[in-house]
Design a protein around this motif. Structure first.
Motif: not given
Lengths: 183, 190
Positions: A175, A177-178, B83, B86, B89-90, B96, B123-125
């Motif tokens: 997937y 990565v953000v 998704p 994410q 988050y975006q 944030r 996948f996200i910080p």
């Protein structure tokens, strides 16, 4: 619930389809009729319409994979239909077995894993049949909208098949990565 | 009432702008709950009067990512849900922070299967991990206080490699050029 060993539906089915091959089992008061996949739709229509059966409610459609099952089964995949009759106060199970003809690791369409849809008899079968398709790759002929229902469309497997690894084949790692600069 | 009653009214206090801003931010963390499982129930309990997350200024649960500062991921996240997380988050505006609440959000927990993400930090910080299955409200409060300690050390704008967050590039050089106004904009005279 009338679930004695002499379930009345057994006798009705036997006298109405004298030349069809059936098997019947009883387990703890639950009666199961095992039908050949080709006969399924006809028998189901009978169970819905017959005056002494009147199975007006399809509770669920379930797939089973009997790979490595300790007992000998008539086929690798089973599809179980749970029927209820509110009018006659009956509960009844119909089961059919299918054997795959192509390797079951992928999502290849298998002509042997196709049975008739019962969505034209009970409209509520639509989503449950989609779930069986999603999880086992069994296709239902005549289904109005046979798509995956729980997993996403390009999922590379049918995960409730016993030869599918429980941790998947990397779907959960692949997937994007953000990071903190994404906005 | 507060400190202002103890001080003379005509005095001047000197401080650093950074400290004032960090004080304001740490005292008004508005979380967005991403609650997918039983951790969400503990999150609700934390906000309730017994544990009273309002003591830390974090009681205003915002269900819009645009209005929130802290993303609390509470519960297991399936691959199909990732998704969405994410995107949320975006959509959050800087500054944030992300708090991963409980074993499932942090590591996948007992759900070691094909459908469950084994830790959202892949996948996200994530800034703070709160252990537990589910964590008690006290533990979540400690997690929020850890976020407050992170905020205390933040700079304005936050410095990338050494600091806690990346620079606010979007605020420093905007990516769009404002078009000239066709007519003069002003208040009517009179």
């Amino acid at each position: 619930m009338t679930t004695t060993p002499d379930h009345p539906t057994f006798a009705r089915v036997k006298e109405s389809f004298p030349d069809k091959k059936f098997r019947a089992t009883e387990f703890r008061g639950d009666s199961t009729l095992v039908v050949e996949p080709g006969d399924l739709h006809e028998v189901m229509q009978f169970l819905k319409d017959d005056e002494s059966c009147k199975y007006d409610f399809l509770s669920d459609v379930i797939g089973v994979d009997y790979l490595n099952y300790p007992a000998k089964m008539p086929g690798r995949f089973g599809v179980v239909y749970i029927l209820c009759s509110y009018e006659r106060d009956l509960r009844f199970y119909v089961k059919t077995f299918l054997d795959p003809s192509v390797p079951t690791e992928g999502i290849e369409e298998d002509p042997a894993l196709v049975i008739d849809s019962v969505t034209d008899i009970w409209a509520g079968a639509e989503w449950t049949e989609r779930e069986v398709f999603d999880m086992f790759g069994i296709r239902f002929k005549g289904h109005p909208d046979l798509r995956r229902i729980l997993l996403w469309e390009d999922y590379p497997g049918h995960p409730l098949r016993k030869d599918y690894p429980v941790k998947g084949r990397g779907e959960r790692e692949m997937y994007k990565v953000v990071d903190r600069t994404d906005a | 009432m507060g400190i202002e009653t103890a001080l003379p009214t005509d005095i001047v206090l000197t401080t650093q702008l950074q400290r004032v801003i960090n004080w304001a931010r740490r005292s008004s963390i508005w979380p967005i709950p991403f609650a997918t499982a039983c951790c969400g129930i503990e999150l609700m309990a934390t906000a309730s009067s017994r544990y009273d997350l309002a003591r830390f200024g974090a009681e205003v649960m915002r269900f819009s990512p645009r209005q929130s500062d802290l993303l609390i991921v509470a519960g297991r996240v399936s691959v199909k849900m990732m998704p969405v997380l994410q995107r949320i988050y975006q959509q959050m505006t800087e500054p944030r922070w992300v708090l991963s609440m409980g074993a499932c959000a942090s590591t996948g927990g007992v759900f070691d299967t094909y459908a469950v993400v084994q830790g959202v930090d892949q996948f996200i910080p994530v800034d703070v991990y709160v252990p537990g299955c589910p964590p008690r409200p006290e533990q979540l409060i400690e997690g929020v206080m850890a976020i407050q300690r992170i905020i205390d050390e933040d700079g304005i704008p936050p410095i990338g490699p050494g600091g806690k967050r990346a620079p606010l590039g979007i605020a420093i050089d905007p990516s769009h050029a404002p078009a000239p106004q066709p007519v003069g904009v002003g208040l009517p005279k009179g």
